[in-house]
Each structure stands twice: as C-alpha cells, then as structure tokens.
Design an enzyme around this catalytic site. Structure first.
Site, PDB file in Angstrom:
ATOM      1  N   HIS A   1       0.830  -1.207   0.000  1.00 60.43           N
ATOM      2  CA  HIS A   1       0.000   0.000   0.000  1.00 60.43           C
ATOM      3  C   HIS A   1       0.869   1.264   0.000  1.00 60.43           C
ATOM      4  O   HIS A   1       0.833   2.072   0.945  1.00 60.43           O
ATOM      5  CB  HIS A   1      -0.880  -0.046   1.250  1.00 60.43           C
ATOM      6  CG  HIS A   1      -2.059   0.871   1.238  1.00 60.43           C
ATOM      7  ND1 HIS A   1      -1.936   2.238   1.044  1.00 60.43           N
ATOM      8  CD2 HIS A   1      -3.369   0.633   1.394  1.00 60.43           C
ATOM      9  CE1 HIS A   1      -3.135   2.775   1.101  1.00 60.43           C
ATOM     10  NE2 HIS A   1      -4.026   1.819   1.311  1.00 60.43           N
TER      11      HIS A   1
ATOM     12  N   GLU B   1      -0.620   0.975  -5.387  1.00 62.76           N
ATOM     13  CA  GLU B   1      -0.497  -0.183  -4.516  1.00 62.76           C
ATOM     14  C   GLU B   1      -0.536  -1.459  -5.349  1.00 62.76           C
ATOM     15  O   GLU B   1      -1.578  -1.804  -5.895  1.00 62.76           O
ATOM     16  CB  GLU B   1      -1.661  -0.176  -3.515  1.00 62.76           C
ATOM     17  CG  GLU B   1      -1.942   1.206  -2.924  1.00 62.76           C
ATOM     18  CD  GLU B   1      -3.324   1.300  -2.253  1.00 62.76           C
ATOM     19  OE1 GLU B   1      -3.910   0.267  -1.885  1.00 62.76           O
ATOM     20  OE2 GLU B   1      -3.821   2.425  -2.110  1.00 62.76           O
TER      21      GLU B   1
HETATM   22  C1  BG6 Z   1      -6.991   1.614  -0.152  1.00 67.49           C
HETATM   23  C2  BG6 Z   1      -8.432   1.247  -0.318  1.00 67.49           C
HETATM   24  O1  BG6 Z   1      -6.193   0.537  -0.533  1.00 67.49           O
HETATM   25  O2  BG6 Z   1      -6.735   1.915   1.210  1.00 67.49           O
HETATM   26  C3  BG6 Z   1      -9.281   2.404   0.175  1.00 67.49           C
HETATM   27  O3  BG6 Z   1      -8.723   0.942  -1.668  1.00 67.49           O
HETATM   28  C4  BG6 Z   1      -8.930   2.763   1.604  1.00 67.49           C
HETATM   29  O4  BG6 Z   1     -10.654   2.048   0.070  1.00 67.49           O
HETATM   30  C5  BG6 Z   1      -7.437   3.032   1.697  1.00 67.49           C
HETATM   31  O5  BG6 Z   1      -9.666   3.890   2.007  1.00 67.49           O
HETATM   32  C6  BG6 Z   1      -6.953   3.359   3.109  1.00 67.49           C
HETATM   33  O6  BG6 Z   1      -7.277   2.342   3.991  1.00 67.49           O
HETATM   34  P1  BG6 Z   1      -6.979   2.475   5.536  1.00 67.49           P
HETATM   35  O7  BG6 Z   1      -7.558   1.235   6.181  1.00 67.49           O
HETATM   36  O8  BG6 Z   1      -5.490   2.524   5.674  1.00 67.49           O
HETATM   37  O9  BG6 Z   1      -7.634   3.732   5.995  1.00 67.49           O
END
Ligand code: BG6
Length: 295
Positions: free
Chosen positions: A164, A269
């Site tokens: 991510h 990601e």
């Molecule tokens: C992304 C998702 O990978 O991560 C989004 O596609 C999400 O929907 C984002 O909002 C952040 O996620 P988190 O759990 O770190 O707030």
C-alpha cells in the site's frame, strides 16, 4: 535496530547516501531517500502513530491476508480492514549487502512474521499456519520489496496481498499515471462496479479509489509535470490500486495530517487482490515490486 518498544526500526544506507527506514511494526517502510539521500520518495502523515498501536498512515504498509473490509463469510471474515500484517510486530531477520562499485551496491533487509508472531486474537480469527518473509532491498535509485508467503500447515489457505505505497509528490494536480489504459478496474468511489479506463493516463481531480485487475504490462509510471517520477514494476502480481482520499476523506481520517496532505501523496499499490491466491500445504508464493525513482 534503533528505538524502543513499538517504535523500533531498522535503518540502512548506501555509501553514496541513499537510505531506507523500516519499522518492525508492520514491517512498514517509512522512508526511502534516493539522489544521495536528498530526495524523500515516501509520504508519511504527520499524525501517523509510530508507537505500534495502529497501522502506520503512510510509507509502505503491507496488506495481508485480506484487502479492504473483511468479506462477509470465509476464513478472513473476522479480520479487520487490510488484515493483520500491518499491525503486527515483525521480526528482523538481518541484513545483507553487496559492496561493488559505488553505483551498484545494495543493501537488503529481511523481516519475518509467522503464526507465533501475531496476537492471540488474530490467531483465533485466522487459525492458519503461515510464514512470511519480506525483503526490502535498497539500491542507488531503486527500492525492491518482495514477500514470500509459505503455507506451513496441513490444509490449504487463501489470501490477498498488497503493498500500500504512499508516494510523495509535489502537487497531485500535476500528476499523471501511465500504464493503466484499457485496463479494467473496480471504481470504489463511483459504484463499486467494473469499468475500463478509456484514457491512456489517469489524472486526479477528486477522490480516486480504483482496483485495476489483471494488468498486462508490468510497469505503472507516475509522472509529475509530464516528467517521469516513479516507475513501479510489478513482480509476479497483476493488480494495482490507485488511491487519493482528496479533501473530505483526508479531513475525516483522524491520523491523516496535515488536512491538505492529500496534495503531496498518491497511493500506487501493487498486489494480488483480484480474487484469492490459494496455497496448498508446503507451497510458497512470491511477489512484490521494484520501484525506480527518477529524482
Ligand atoms: C486503499 C483502499 O487501498 O486503502 C481504500 O482501496 C482505503 O478504500 C485506503 O480507504 C486506506 O485504507 P486504511 O484502512 O489505511 O484507511
């Protein structure tokens, strides 16, 4: 290893000044500097919790064994959004380096997580026997991150995996992403259904949350002001999520700071999130990315 408790991290650098920093919590890479150490390539929120109490908002969180909210049924249904890897303390397995000529030297840091390393609560929720090794390799203008997932139990299991990455950029309004033209994606902002990107480039002028599936070309590139900034090359994975929370969602996210920080980040990601990867007893999956920084 430096720091204490949940804030322990490993830092490494090359003789030419490039460096990388990885928290044991989540094996989250929180800094990658190229250009002799002068250019930071990753964005980390000013309000990120760096004490091991919640996933780090920024850098390269590792998403495993489920992407997004847990499904209603099945073995990952009791886990939280994006799984437990990003909120477990990983073990530092050590460092290896090659010290060739200045331009070709590299340093590799290895981290491990298995069933015994996760919380009792996570073990109960996902009662499977697994072993992860995550390798982070810094070279002069690249960072390579690769995970191996091993099924150490007697029954098969399924998982999803995603890196991510929050890339640091100067101005989101000048960013274009190449390499996703004609690819199918699920638009999580619009209607959660599948669309095909008709334009060759992706631009950002509002919230973007797209899951591109089964991408045929290996490299997705980030350009700023028309100039190459990052090349993200998928290694044995076929999917890529693009995400920018934009104004409202950035404001509503407690650990996202400053509020206008969305202008300085873009998440590209890479991973395997289209359906599930199945591993039989003893089998190993390996996948990850190679990122080149042009600055
Ligand atoms: C992304 C998702 O990978 O991560 C989004 O596609 C999400 O929907 C984002 O909002 C952040 O996620 P988190 O759990 O770190 O707030």
């Amino acid at each position: 290893i430096i720091g204490e408790g949940g804030s322990q991290k490993v830092v490494a650098s090359l003789p030419s000044g490039e460096s990388v920093e990885v928290y044991l919590f989540g094996a989250t890479v929180t800094s990658w500097k190229s250009n002799g150490g002068k250019t930071e390539n990753l964005w980390v929120s000013e309000a990120a919790d760096l004490t091991g109490n919640k996933p780090i908002r920024g850098g390269v969180p590792v998403v495993f064994p489920n992407f997004g909210p847990p499904p209603a049924t099945g073995p990952t249904s009791k886990l939280s959004q994006h799984g437990f890897a990003r909120n477990s303390r990983w073990e530092y397995l050590g460092k290896s380096s090659t010290e060739d000529a200045l331009d070709t030297s590299s340093v590799k840091l290895d981290f491990g997580l298995d069933r015994n390393g996760i919380s009792e609560e996570h073990r109960k929720a996902w009662p499977l026997d697994f072993g992860l090794v995550y390798s982070v390799t810094l070279s002069k203008d690249t960072l390579q991150t690769v995970i191996t997932v091993r099924n150490e139990g007697d029954e098969s299991f399924e998982f999803q995996f995603l890196l991510h990455t929050y890339f640091r950029i100067k101005d989101i309004s000048k960013v274009t992403v190449n390499g996703l033209g004609s690819v199918e994606y699920v638009d999580k902002v619009l209607d959660a259904t599948t669309h095909t990107q008709t334009e060759p480039t992706l631009k950002f002028n509002g919230e973007v949350d797209r899951v591109y599936k089964d991408i045929k070309i290996d490299t997705t590139s980030v350009l700023e002001d028309g100039k190459p900034r990052f090349d993200v090359t998928r290694d044995n994975v076929k999917d890529t999520v693009t995400w920018n929370p934009w104004i409202e969602k950035a404001k509503a996210t407690g650990d996202f700071a400053p509020n206008d920080g969305y202008k300085n980040m873009v998440c590209i990601e890479v991973g395997a999130v289209n359906g599930w990867q199945k591993l039989e007893k003893g089998e190993v999956f390996e996948g990850g990315m190679l990122v080149k920084s042009h600055l």
